[in-house]
Write a protein that holds these residues in place. Structure first.
Motif, PDB file in Angstrom:
ATOM      1  N   LEU A 136       0.822  -1.207   0.000  1.00 39.09           N
ATOM      2  CA  LEU A 136       0.000   0.000   0.000  1.00 39.09           C
ATOM      3  C   LEU A 136       0.858   1.259   0.000  1.00 39.09           C
ATOM      4  O   LEU A 136       1.955   1.273   0.555  1.00 39.09           O
ATOM      5  CB  LEU A 136      -0.890   0.024   1.251  1.00 39.09           C
ATOM      6  CG  LEU A 136      -1.852  -1.150   1.415  1.00 39.09           C
ATOM      7  CD1 LEU A 136      -2.516  -1.082   2.782  1.00 39.09           C
ATOM      8  CD2 LEU A 136      -2.904  -1.157   0.315  1.00 39.09           C
ATOM      9  N   ASP A 137       0.313   2.337  -0.583  1.00 39.28           N
ATOM     10  CA  ASP A 137       1.027   3.608  -0.544  1.00 39.28           C
ATOM     11  C   ASP A 137       0.521   4.447   0.627  1.00 39.28           C
ATOM     12  O   ASP A 137      -0.357   4.053   1.381  1.00 39.28           O
ATOM     13  CB  ASP A 137       0.889   4.371  -1.869  1.00 39.28           C
ATOM     14  CG  ASP A 137      -0.565   4.705  -2.208  1.00 39.28           C
ATOM     15  OD1 ASP A 137      -1.391   4.839  -1.271  1.00 39.28           O
ATOM     16  OD2 ASP A 137      -0.876   4.853  -3.399  1.00 39.28           O
ATOM     17  N   GLU A 138       1.075   5.643   0.778  1.00 37.87           N
ATOM     18  CA  GLU A 138       0.766   6.489   1.917  1.00 37.87           C
ATOM     19  C   GLU A 138      -0.657   7.063   1.866  1.00 37.87           C
ATOM     20  O   GLU A 138      -1.148   7.588   2.866  1.00 37.87           O
ATOM     21  CB  GLU A 138       1.776   7.649   1.998  1.00 37.87           C
ATOM     22  CG  GLU A 138       3.190   7.211   2.346  1.00 37.87           C
ATOM     23  CD  GLU A 138       3.290   6.628   3.748  1.00 37.87           C
ATOM     24  OE1 GLU A 138       2.622   7.163   4.658  1.00 37.87           O
ATOM     25  OE2 GLU A 138       4.023   5.645   3.934  1.00 37.87           O
ATOM     26  N   LYS A 139      -1.310   6.982   0.719  1.00 43.33           N
ATOM     27  CA  LYS A 139      -2.652   7.557   0.585  1.00 43.33           C
ATOM     28  C   LYS A 139      -3.753   6.578   0.990  1.00 43.33           C
ATOM     29  O   LYS A 139      -4.923   6.955   1.022  1.00 43.33           O
ATOM     30  CB  LYS A 139      -2.881   8.021  -0.854  1.00 43.33           C
ATOM     31  CG  LYS A 139      -1.967   9.167  -1.281  1.00 43.33           C
ATOM     32  CD  LYS A 139      -2.251   9.578  -2.712  1.00 43.33           C
ATOM     33  CE  LYS A 139      -1.332  10.713  -3.148  1.00 43.33           C
ATOM     34  NZ  LYS A 139      -1.586  11.110  -4.557  1.00 43.33           N
ATOM     35  N   HIS A 140      -3.384   5.347   1.300  1.00 44.25           N
ATOM     36  CA  HIS A 140      -4.398   4.341   1.636  1.00 44.25           C
ATOM     37  C   HIS A 140      -5.115   4.699   2.939  1.00 44.25           C
ATOM     38  O   HIS A 140      -4.493   5.083   3.920  1.00 44.25           O
ATOM     39  CB  HIS A 140      -3.750   2.965   1.778  1.00 44.25           C
ATOM     40  CG  HIS A 140      -4.706   1.898   2.200  1.00 44.25           C
ATOM     41  ND1 HIS A 140      -5.630   1.347   1.347  1.00 44.25           N
ATOM     42  CD2 HIS A 140      -4.906   1.293   3.408  1.00 44.25           C
ATOM     43  CE1 HIS A 140      -6.343   0.440   1.998  1.00 44.25           C
ATOM     44  NE2 HIS A 140      -5.924   0.392   3.247  1.00 44.25           N
ATOM     45  N   HIS A 141      -6.428   4.572   2.921  1.00 40.21           N
ATOM     46  CA  HIS A 141      -7.242   4.811   4.107  1.00 40.21           C
ATOM     47  C   HIS A 141      -7.259   3.558   4.983  1.00 40.21           C
ATOM     48  O   HIS A 141      -7.824   2.538   4.591  1.00 40.21           O
ATOM     49  CB  HIS A 141      -8.688   5.137   3.704  1.00 40.21           C
ATOM     50  CG  HIS A 141      -9.049   6.562   3.870  1.00 40.21           C
ATOM     51  ND1 HIS A 141      -9.520   7.332   2.840  1.00 40.21           N
ATOM     52  CD2 HIS A 141      -9.023   7.386   4.941  1.00 40.21           C
ATOM     53  CE1 HIS A 141      -9.768   8.559   3.263  1.00 40.21           C
ATOM     54  NE2 HIS A 141      -9.474   8.612   4.541  1.00 40.21           N
ATOM     55  N   PHE A 142      -6.637   3.624   6.137  1.00 44.04           N
ATOM     56  CA  PHE A 142      -6.816   2.552   7.114  1.00 44.04           C
ATOM     57  C   PHE A 142      -8.179   2.736   7.792  1.00 44.04           C
ATOM     58  O   PHE A 142      -8.786   3.806   7.726  1.00 44.04           O
ATOM     59  CB  PHE A 142      -5.701   2.585   8.160  1.00 44.04           C
ATOM     60  CG  PHE A 142      -4.410   2.017   7.664  1.00 44.04           C
ATOM     61  CD1 PHE A 142      -4.146   0.667   7.763  1.00 44.04           C
ATOM     62  CD2 PHE A 142      -3.453   2.842   7.092  1.00 44.04           C
ATOM     63  CE1 PHE A 142      -2.953   0.135   7.304  1.00 44.04           C
ATOM     64  CE2 PHE A 142      -2.269   2.324   6.626  1.00 44.04           C
ATOM     65  CZ  PHE A 142      -2.008   0.972   6.737  1.00 44.04           C
ATOM     66  N   THR A 143      -8.640   1.690   8.449  1.00 44.20           N
ATOM     67  CA  THR A 143      -9.936   1.741   9.117  1.00 44.20           C
ATOM     68  C   THR A 143      -9.768   1.521  10.615  1.00 44.20           C
ATOM     69  O   THR A 143      -9.002   0.657  11.034  1.00 44.20           O
ATOM     70  CB  THR A 143     -10.872   0.655   8.547  1.00 44.20           C
ATOM     71  OG1 THR A 143     -11.055   0.877   7.146  1.00 44.20           O
ATOM     72  CG2 THR A 143     -12.224   0.676   9.239  1.00 44.20           C
ATOM     73  N   LEU A 144     -10.498   2.304  11.393  1.00 41.84           N
ATOM     74  CA  LEU A 144     -10.592   2.063  12.828  1.00 41.84           C
ATOM     75  C   LEU A 144     -11.828   1.207  13.064  1.00 41.84           C
ATOM     76  O   LEU A 144     -12.958   1.653  12.824  1.00 41.84           O
ATOM     77  CB  LEU A 144     -10.698   3.381  13.593  1.00 41.84           C
ATOM     78  CG  LEU A 144      -9.425   4.229  13.630  1.00 41.84           C
ATOM     79  CD1 LEU A 144      -9.683   5.548  14.336  1.00 41.84           C
ATOM     80  CD2 LEU A 144      -8.303   3.474  14.337  1.00 41.84           C
ATOM     81  N   VAL A 145     -11.617  -0.030  13.474  1.00 43.59           N
ATOM     82  CA  VAL A 145     -12.713  -0.953  13.734  1.00 43.59           C
ATOM     83  C   VAL A 145     -13.108  -0.800  15.197  1.00 43.59           C
ATOM     84  O   VAL A 145     -12.322  -1.074  16.098  1.00 43.59           O
ATOM     85  CB  VAL A 145     -12.306  -2.401  13.423  1.00 43.59           C
ATOM     86  CG1 VAL A 145     -13.447  -3.365  13.715  1.00 43.59           C
ATOM     87  CG2 VAL A 145     -11.886  -2.526  11.957  1.00 43.59           C
ATOM     88  N   CYS A 146     -14.337  -0.331  15.425  1.00 43.39           N
ATOM     89  CA  CYS A 146     -14.785   0.035  16.763  1.00 43.39           C
ATOM     90  C   CYS A 146     -15.827  -0.945  17.284  1.00 43.39           C
ATOM     91  O   CYS A 146     -16.551  -1.582  16.527  1.00 43.39           O
ATOM     92  CB  CYS A 146     -15.379   1.444  16.748  1.00 43.39           C
ATOM     93  SG  CYS A 146     -14.210   2.724  16.204  1.00 43.39           S
ATOM     94  N   ARG A 147     -15.907  -1.010  18.619  1.00 44.50           N
ATOM     95  CA  ARG A 147     -16.854  -1.917  19.249  1.00 44.50           C
ATOM     96  C   ARG A 147     -18.283  -1.418  19.135  1.00 44.50           C
ATOM     97  O   ARG A 147     -19.209  -2.183  18.898  1.00 44.50           O
ATOM     98  CB  ARG A 147     -16.485  -2.098  20.722  1.00 44.50           C
ATOM     99  CG  ARG A 147     -17.421  -3.027  21.486  1.00 44.50           C
ATOM    100  CD  ARG A 147     -17.074  -3.061  22.957  1.00 44.50           C
ATOM    101  NE  ARG A 147     -17.949  -3.973  23.682  1.00 44.50           N
ATOM    102  CZ  ARG A 147     -17.958  -4.094  25.003  1.00 44.50           C
ATOM    103  NH1 ARG A 147     -17.134  -3.363  25.738  1.00 44.50           N
ATOM    104  NH2 ARG A 147     -18.775  -4.940  25.591  1.00 44.50           N
TER     105      ARG A 147
END
Length: 206
Positions: free
Chosen positions: A59-70
């Motif tokens: 992945l490059d620096e522009k990729h959106h990571f996700t915060l998986v929340c409870r």
């Protein structure tokens, strides 16, 4: 060498879930099932985990990571929503959706899109993932487990263990899950924009 944990899909063993959380708390990276497909996840603040996910997925620096929340309360710590967006997101969670929203100051700067200052968030509708989040007592920083040489995500824990034996620290297996990633809805401009059609029904946002 990655540890392998076999967990019951409806009644996950708390002791096993606790062992997985210990892997996360000590800086580990895991592969785990969700209500859409398998994902890679690490604890929030684990910068080396982010780098390892980028390497595994190329992945490059522009990729959106996700915060998986409870739950919705936890999600609300990291993103800003007006009343209209709040109602739309609330109505679709938990579920197989990722929402792109403006980040709060609580969201780690390294996770933010460099231009829009947004972050992806989701609340999964998956018994085992929810058990993991409850024991961790915090969100998972996550990305779909889609390898660079694959058209679809891997679906079986044993196969992931074989492929990523030396790339992850643990694999959580609770049975086969789907190949469709989440449906991604971008609310950063106010009105919903469907960025990816996946496991979640996009009809409410069209």
């Amino acid at each position: 060498m990655a540890k392998y944990f076999d967990v019951h899909p409806e009644n996950p063993q708390r002791r096993t879930v606790g062992q997985l959380v210990e892997v996360l708390r000590t800086g580990g990276l895991i592969a785990y099932p969700t209500d859409s497909c398998y994902a890679l996840g690490c604890r929030l603040g684990n910068s080396s985990g982010i780098d390892r996910i980028r390497t595994i997925r190329n992945l490059d620096e522009k990729h959106h990571f996700t915060l998986v929340c409870r739950d919705f309360a936890q999600l609300g710590q990291f993103v800003r929503m007006d009343n209209q967006v709040f109602r739309a997101v609330k109505a679709s969670t938990p579920g197989s959706y990722t929402f792109i929203l403006p980040a709060t100051k609580e969201a780690p700067r390294r996770l933010l899109h460099p231009r829009t200052k947004t972050v992806g968030v989701r609340i999964p509708d998956h018994v085992v993932t929810q058990a993991l989040l409850a024991e961790l007592d915090g969100p998972l920083l996550s990305s779909t487990l889609l390898l660079p040489d694959h058209d679809v995500p891997l679906t079986q824990g044993w196969e992931i263990k074989e492929r990523l034996e030396h790339e992850v620290d643990a694999v959580l297996d609770s049975g086969e899950c789907g190949t469709d990633p989440t449906t991604v809805i971008d609310f950063s401009g106010g009105d919903p924009e469907i960025l990816r059609r996946g496991a979640g029904d996009p009809a409410p946002f069209e």
